[in-house]
Enzyme design. Sequence first.
Site, PDB file in Angstrom:
ATOM      1  N   LYS A 188       0.840  -1.202   0.000  1.00 35.48           N
ATOM      2  CA  LYS A 188       0.000   0.000   0.000  1.00 35.48           C
ATOM      3  C   LYS A 188       0.885   1.266   0.000  1.00 35.48           C
ATOM      4  CE  LYS A 188      -3.572  -2.758   0.047  1.00 35.48           C
ATOM      5  NZ  LYS A 188      -4.359  -3.312   1.130  1.00 35.48           N
TER       6      LYS A 188
HETATM    7  C1  LIG Z   1      -5.347  -4.494   1.520  1.00 38.04           C
HETATM    8  C2  LIG Z   1      -6.808  -4.294   1.616  1.00 38.04           C
HETATM    9  C3  LIG Z   1      -7.539  -4.586   2.783  1.00 38.04           C
HETATM   10  C4  LIG Z   1      -6.956  -5.314   3.956  1.00 38.04           C
HETATM   11  O1  LIG Z   1      -5.831  -4.707   4.438  1.00 38.04           O
HETATM   12  P1  LIG Z   1      -4.920  -5.457   5.536  1.00 38.04           P
HETATM   13  O2  LIG Z   1      -4.202  -4.325   6.191  1.00 38.04           O
HETATM   14  O3  LIG Z   1      -4.015  -6.364   4.764  1.00 38.04           O
HETATM   15  O4  LIG Z   1      -5.804  -6.192   6.461  1.00 38.04           O
HETATM   16  C5  LIG Z   1      -8.879  -4.242   2.818  1.00 38.04           C
HETATM   17  N1  LIG Z   1      -9.481  -3.684   1.765  1.00 38.04           N
HETATM   18  C6  LIG Z   1      -8.827  -3.428   0.615  1.00 38.04           C
HETATM   19  C7  LIG Z   1      -9.557  -2.787  -0.511  1.00 38.04           C
HETATM   20  C8  LIG Z   1      -7.476  -3.746   0.499  1.00 38.04           C
HETATM   21  O5  LIG Z   1      -6.832  -3.527  -0.649  1.00 38.04           O
END
Ligand SMILES: *Cc1c(COP(=O)(O)O)cnc(C)c1O
Length: 381
Positions: A188
């Site tokens: 991210k």
């Molecule tokens: C990555 C992601 C999540 C979950 O994130 P984590 O921190 O890995 O639990 C939830 N929603 C979306 C759209 C994502 O891309």
Amino acid sequence: MIPYGRQDITPADIAAVTAVLESDWLTQGPAVPRFEAALSARCGARHAVAMNSATSALHVACLALDLGPGDLLWTSPITFVASANCARYCGAEVDFVDIDPATLNMSPVALAAKLERARAAGRLPKIVVPVHFGGQSCDMRAIGALAQQYGVRVIEDAAHAIGGRYDGAPIGGGRHADITILSFHPVKIITTGEGGAALTNDPALARRMARLRSHGTTREPAEMAAAPEGLWCYEQLELGYNYRLTDLQAALGLSQLERIDAYLARRAALARRYGARLAALPLSTQRILSECASAWHLYVVCLDRHDRRRVYEGLRAAGIGANVHYIPVHLQPYYRALGFKPGDFPAAERYYRGALTLPLHARLSDAEQDRVIAALEEQLT
Ligand SMILES: *Cc1c(COP(=O)(O)O)cnc(C)c1O
């Protein structure tokens, strides 16, 4: 292999984490509220509650909005499974709202029609979870107005979108939502290894989420059922979890947050470059609305007439870590077993058939991007 996404860790990040290792606190300590204050300032929200993942934050956000058995949550089929699973953790049902084929976000037109049918059937959702796909905000003015009209709560899944802007303000400010969720997974925009946060302007929701993050317990005398016998007292008020972020992670997050503007600028520059260089190829790209500035977590293309699997494999063979975001959630075996089937959300399924994610991250060089573009041109000509 040029990865589709990856973290950027600097000597400053390493020094920040090392300093915590040498301090008295490893678990949630003084760095967590500092990180929360920096997040809420950056996103324009009054409160931030840091957690060990965005998945945990989604779960706690649903609980704080009293989602439970018999309730319904709606989200987009083009998202990571976590946006839907949070309802299942609460014993609630999930349904989906099809995407707009141009923006790839939840379609407000589809949402309006589905809400009208749901009201007629007496089965309105309690929560809707719009997902800011790729880092571009959904049409939150329309979604927020519909939510008000029908009495539905809104959780924005901004896992892709920290730093993105909508209507001249940062995503996360909560003008059209009760709670906004962020993710700090390594692919991210910024990372804490694993981590996430829930943003809100409502102090009661913030307090409740902070409590649910830590077993449902409080040390605040004002929140306790009985006057505390002494300073050692805490009370468990409801069933919570251990969803805490560590100080090691918060220190990394604080250090990463200092560079977020450079990250966003680099991602936007790479996206502009892709846009210009791919314009002549037989593919379409995500439409970016004039009121949006995307955080550019993902750069997705939709192939018009080529076989996606062949192109994907060709790119991989050329050392390009292409990916696909996402397999429509309703077509996962778990959700099919709940009754969903192919054909339920045609725009999402049509997008998925041609979808391909190209590498995009803050450390991707122009030369690497040129290799991606050349390899894609070769596949498509
Ligand atoms: C990555 C992601 C999540 C979950 O994130 P984590 O921190 O890995 O639990 C939830 N929603 C979306 C759209 C994502 O891309």
